[in-house]
Design an enzyme around this catalytic site. Structure first.
Site, PDB file in Angstrom:
ATOM      1  N   SER A 132      54.797  33.101  28.333  1.00  0.00           N
ATOM      2  CA  SER A 132      56.246  31.945  28.359  1.00  0.00           C
ATOM      3  C   SER A 132      55.691  30.633  28.645  1.00  0.00           C
ATOM      4  O   SER A 132      54.656  30.473  29.520  1.00  0.00           O
ATOM      5  CB  SER A 132      57.190  32.552  29.206  1.00  0.00           C
ATOM      6  OG  SER A 132      58.337  31.468  28.959  1.00  0.00           O
ATOM      7  N   TYR A 145      61.936  35.862  36.537  1.00  0.00           N
ATOM      8  CA  TYR A 145      61.210  35.694  35.164  1.00  0.00           C
ATOM      9  C   TYR A 145      60.050  34.973  35.189  1.00  0.00           C
ATOM     10  O   TYR A 145      58.821  35.578  34.898  1.00  0.00           O
ATOM     11  CB  TYR A 145      62.172  35.259  34.080  1.00  0.00           C
ATOM     12  CG  TYR A 145      61.518  35.122  32.876  1.00  0.00           C
ATOM     13  CD1 TYR A 145      61.296  36.144  32.134  1.00  0.00           C
ATOM     14  CD2 TYR A 145      61.274  33.916  32.290  1.00  0.00           C
ATOM     15  CE1 TYR A 145      60.720  36.010  30.750  1.00  0.00           C
ATOM     16  CE2 TYR A 145      60.516  33.751  30.834  1.00  0.00           C
ATOM     17  CZ  TYR A 145      60.490  34.885  30.156  1.00  0.00           C
ATOM     18  OH  TYR A 145      60.052  34.518  28.997  1.00  0.00           O
TER      19      TYR A 145
END
Length: 275
Positions: A132, A145
């Site tokens: 990500s 996350y």
């Protein structure tokens, strides 16, 4: 002979797009997901849809075994399965944080452990881990996350050196947001609403609203853009390690390359609460 790729998290988004990309390029594809009944699409002799839950070692071993039984080998694994989390860390139950880390970090580790014996028997293989843009710039209200994806990036880079001794290459694809990404909705749908302690409430609303703001046309990568990068990583022979996908991911990279002082000013301007 056609090569075979196993893709985790194939029910939607990047994973589903990657399945179709590899099929279009002539690969045998093992599309794995927790519930295979969620797969929709026409049958294809080069496609196996099978169950695999990255959180469960027995399920991972069974999914890998099914792939080898069907196609005889696995040439590439795409660790795409993942879950988002938009929440105040202080108000998030421990079980939710554990599920995010288990899915996004330990899950790929389980898949890699399961596939390495097959790679070694056939003389090598390829691993593509989907991380990500939060790896480059950890975003606010995404602490768990960011930790899980940052851990996956660090693990990928570190293990790439040792696995090169066995002719196994490791690559990472680092997408920014995509038009279909809804971290607020994902968090609510998957985990229920986490508690938002009162001191954080206004800031959470402010940040959640940014997800609804329309981006400049073409700014965010599409699922197909990410799938193209995953396929490129799977066939790359240049030694490249990292693919950033999306203008926002590239903006994050440029910001991070600034001096420490300039980067601190930039990140505060983007994420710090108004005082």
């Amino acid at each position: 002979m056609s090569q075979t790729v196993l893709v985790t998290g194939s029910s939607s988004g990047f994973g589903r797009a990657a399945v179709h990309r590899f099929l279009d390029q002539g690969w045998n594809v093992v599309a794995t997901l927790r519930d295979p009944s969620r797969w929709t699409g026409a049958p294809d002799g080069r496609l196996l849809v099978t169950a695999l839950d990255v959180r469960d070692t027995a399920s991972v071993l069974a999914g890998v075994a099914a792939a080898v039984e069907r196609f005889g080998r696995i040439d590439c694994v795409v660790n795409n399965a993942g879950v988002g989390l938009f929440a105040v860390f202080e108000g998030t139950p421990e079980r939710i944080i554990e599920d995010v880390v288990d899915t996004n970090l330990y899950g790929p580790m389980r898949v890699i452990r399961a596939v390495l014996p097959h790679f070694h028997r056939q003389g090598g293989g390829r691993i593509v881990n989907v991380t990500s843009s939060n790896v480059t710039v950890p975003s606010t209200l995404m602490a768990a996350y960011s930790a899980s994806k940052g851990g996956l990036h660090g693990f990928s880079e570190a293990i790439s050196y040792e696995l090169s001794l066995r002719n196994v290459e490791v690559k990472v694809v680092e997408p920014g947001l995509s038009p279909g990404t809804n971290f607020v909705g994902q968090t609510t749908a998957r985990f229920g609403s986490s508690e938002v302690p009162a001191p954080y409430a206004a800031y959470v609303q402010e940040r959640a609203a940014t997800f609804d703001a329309p981006p400049p046309p073409g700014y965010f990568a599409t699922d197909d853009d990410v799938a193209a990068a995953i396929h490129e990583a799977a066939v790359d022979e240049t030694g490249r390690f990292r693919w950033r996908v999306g203008a926002d991911a590239l903006d994050f990279a440029r910001a991070r390359q600034a001096s420490d002082e300039d980067y601190d000013a930039w990140r505060r301007s983007h994420f710090a609460p108004a005082r």
